[in-house]
Scaffold this motif. Structure first.
Motif, short mmCIF file in Angstrom:
data_model
loop_
_atom_site.label_atom_id
_atom_site.label_comp_id
_atom_site.label_asym_id
_atom_site.label_seq_id
_atom_site.Cartn_x
_atom_site.Cartn_y
_atom_site.Cartn_z
N PRO A 156 45.76 -24.24 -22.19
CA PRO A 156 44.44 -24.31 -21.40
C PRO A 156 44.64 -23.83 -20.04
O PRO A 156 45.80 -24.47 -19.17
N THR A 157 43.68 -23.44 -19.23
CA THR A 157 44.11 -22.97 -17.81
C THR A 157 42.99 -23.69 -17.02
O THR A 157 42.17 -24.00 -17.55
N THR A 158 43.35 -23.86 -15.81
CA THR A 158 42.32 -24.58 -14.84
C THR A 158 41.66 -23.60 -13.94
O THR A 158 42.51 -22.44 -13.62
N ASP A 159 40.53 -23.69 -14.01
CA ASP A 159 39.49 -22.91 -13.09
C ASP A 159 39.90 -22.96 -11.65
O ASP A 159 40.18 -24.19 -11.14
N ARG A 160 40.06 -21.58 -11.22
CA ARG A 160 40.40 -21.60 -9.61
C ARG A 160 39.23 -22.26 -8.79
O ARG A 160 38.04 -22.13 -9.11
N LEU A 161 39.56 -23.15 -7.60
CA LEU A 161 38.63 -23.63 -6.93
C LEU A 161 38.04 -23.14 -5.72
O LEU A 161 39.41 -22.73 -4.90
N ILE A 162 36.77 -22.55 -5.32
CA ILE A 162 36.70 -22.04 -4.09
C ILE A 162 35.82 -22.74 -3.19
O ILE A 162 34.76 -22.67 -3.71
N ASP A 163 36.35 -23.50 -2.34
CA ASP A 163 35.55 -24.41 -1.47
C ASP A 163 35.20 -23.69 -0.34
O ASP A 163 36.25 -23.27 0.45
N VAL A 164 33.88 -22.99 -0.17
CA VAL A 164 33.39 -22.28 0.94
C VAL A 164 32.90 -23.29 2.04
O VAL A 164 32.50 -22.43 3.04
N ALA A 170 36.67 -18.14 -15.57
CA ALA A 170 35.88 -18.87 -14.05
C ALA A 170 36.30 -19.28 -13.21
O ALA A 170 37.62 -19.58 -13.13
N PHE A 171 35.67 -19.78 -12.09
CA PHE A 171 36.03 -20.44 -11.06
C PHE A 171 34.89 -21.36 -10.61
O PHE A 171 33.95 -21.22 -11.19
N VAL A 172 35.66 -22.52 -9.93
CA VAL A 172 34.46 -23.33 -9.45
C VAL A 172 34.14 -23.18 -8.08
O VAL A 172 35.12 -23.19 -7.28
N LEU A 173 32.78 -22.88 -7.83
CA LEU A 173 32.44 -22.87 -6.26
C LEU A 173 32.11 -24.23 -5.77
O LEU A 173 31.19 -25.04 -6.36
N VAL A 174 32.46 -24.66 -4.67
CA VAL A 174 31.99 -25.98 -3.98
C VAL A 174 31.23 -25.41 -2.70
O VAL A 174 31.96 -24.75 -2.01
N ASN A 175 30.17 -26.13 -2.66
CA ASN A 175 29.35 -25.92 -1.50
C ASN A 175 28.90 -26.99 -0.78
O ASN A 175 28.67 -28.05 -1.68
N ASP A 176 28.17 -26.64 0.44
CA ASP A 176 27.46 -28.02 1.01
C ASP A 176 26.02 -27.88 0.85
O ASP A 176 25.24 -28.52 1.31
N HIS A 177 25.65 -27.01 -0.03
CA HIS A 177 24.09 -26.65 -0.13
C HIS A 177 23.96 -26.02 -1.60
O HIS A 177 24.90 -25.54 -2.28
N ASP A 178 22.67 -26.26 -2.24
CA ASP A 178 22.50 -25.50 -3.38
C ASP A 178 22.60 -24.06 -3.33
O ASP A 178 21.94 -23.32 -2.81
N PRO A 179 23.56 -23.55 -4.20
CA PRO A 179 23.72 -22.00 -3.94
C PRO A 179 22.94 -21.19 -4.86
O PRO A 179 23.08 -20.00 -5.48
N GLY A 183 24.38 -31.98 -5.35
CA GLY A 183 24.27 -32.54 -4.17
C GLY A 183 24.22 -34.22 -4.41
O GLY A 183 24.38 -34.74 -5.30
N PRO A 184 23.44 -34.71 -3.25
CA PRO A 184 22.95 -34.23 -2.09
C PRO A 184 23.83 -33.71 -1.21
O PRO A 184 23.48 -32.66 -0.19
N GLU A 185 25.17 -33.94 -1.08
CA GLU A 185 25.99 -33.42 -0.18
C GLU A 185 26.92 -32.24 -0.56
O GLU A 185 27.53 -31.42 0.20
N VAL A 186 27.44 -32.38 -1.79
CA VAL A 186 28.38 -31.40 -2.25
C VAL A 186 27.69 -30.71 -3.77
O VAL A 186 27.08 -31.49 -4.70
N TRP A 187 27.85 -29.46 -3.85
CA TRP A 187 27.39 -28.93 -5.08
C TRP A 187 28.60 -28.05 -5.56
O TRP A 187 29.47 -27.50 -4.88
N ARG A 188 28.65 -28.16 -6.81
CA ARG A 188 29.76 -27.56 -7.56
C ARG A 188 29.15 -26.82 -8.59
O ARG A 188 28.34 -27.15 -9.62
N VAL A 189 29.91 -25.60 -8.90
CA VAL A 189 29.03 -24.71 -9.68
C VAL A 189 30.28 -24.10 -10.35
O VAL A 189 31.22 -23.21 -9.70
N ARG A 190 30.24 -23.96 -11.68
CA ARG A 190 31.24 -23.17 -12.46
C ARG A 190 30.69 -21.82 -12.80
O ARG A 190 29.62 -21.77 -13.60
N ILE A 191 31.24 -20.81 -12.36
CA ILE A 191 30.89 -19.56 -12.50
C ILE A 191 31.80 -18.49 -13.17
O ILE A 191 33.00 -18.71 -12.82
#
Length: 80
Positions: A2-10, A34-43, A66-74
Motif C-alpha cells: 500500500p502507498t500513502t496518499d500525498r498530502l497537499i496542504d494549501v 489520489a492525494f489529500v487536500l487540506v484547506n481552511d474552507h470547504d473546497p 470543518g469547521p476549521e479544517v477540511w480534508r478531501v481525498r481527490i
C-alpha cells in the motif's frame, strides 16, 4: 504494497496559487492514485471545477468537514 496518499496542504499558500497547485497535482496523478487536500474552507467550488474539466476522471471524498479544517481525498479514476 500500500502507498500513502500525498498530502497537499494549501492553508499556508497565497490564494492565487492554490488552484494551480491543486490542478497541477491532479494532472500528475496516475490512474488509481489520489492525494489529500487540506484547506481552511470547504473546497466545494473546486469540486465543481474538477467535474466540469475532468468528467468521469476523478473521485472526491470528504475526510474532514470543518469547521476549521477540511480534508478531501481527490483521486484519478480514469485517464484523460
Amino acid at each position: 504494497m500500500p502507498t500513502t496518499d500525498r498530502l497537499i496542504d494549501v492553508r499556508t499558500e497565497i490564494p492565487r496559487v492554490r488552484h494551480a497547485l491543486i490542478f497541477d497535482t491532479f494532472a500528475g496523478l496516475p490512474t488509481g492514485t489520489a492525494f489529500v487536500l487540506v484547506n481552511d474552507h470547504d473546497p466545494k467550488p473546486l469540486g465543481y471545477q474538477l467535474a466540469a474539466e475532468n468528467p468521469g476522471e476523478y473521485s472526491w471524498e470528504y475526510l474532514e468537514e470543518g469547521p476549521e479544517v477540511w480534508r478531501v481525498r481527490i483521486g484519478r479514476i480514469a485517464a484523460a
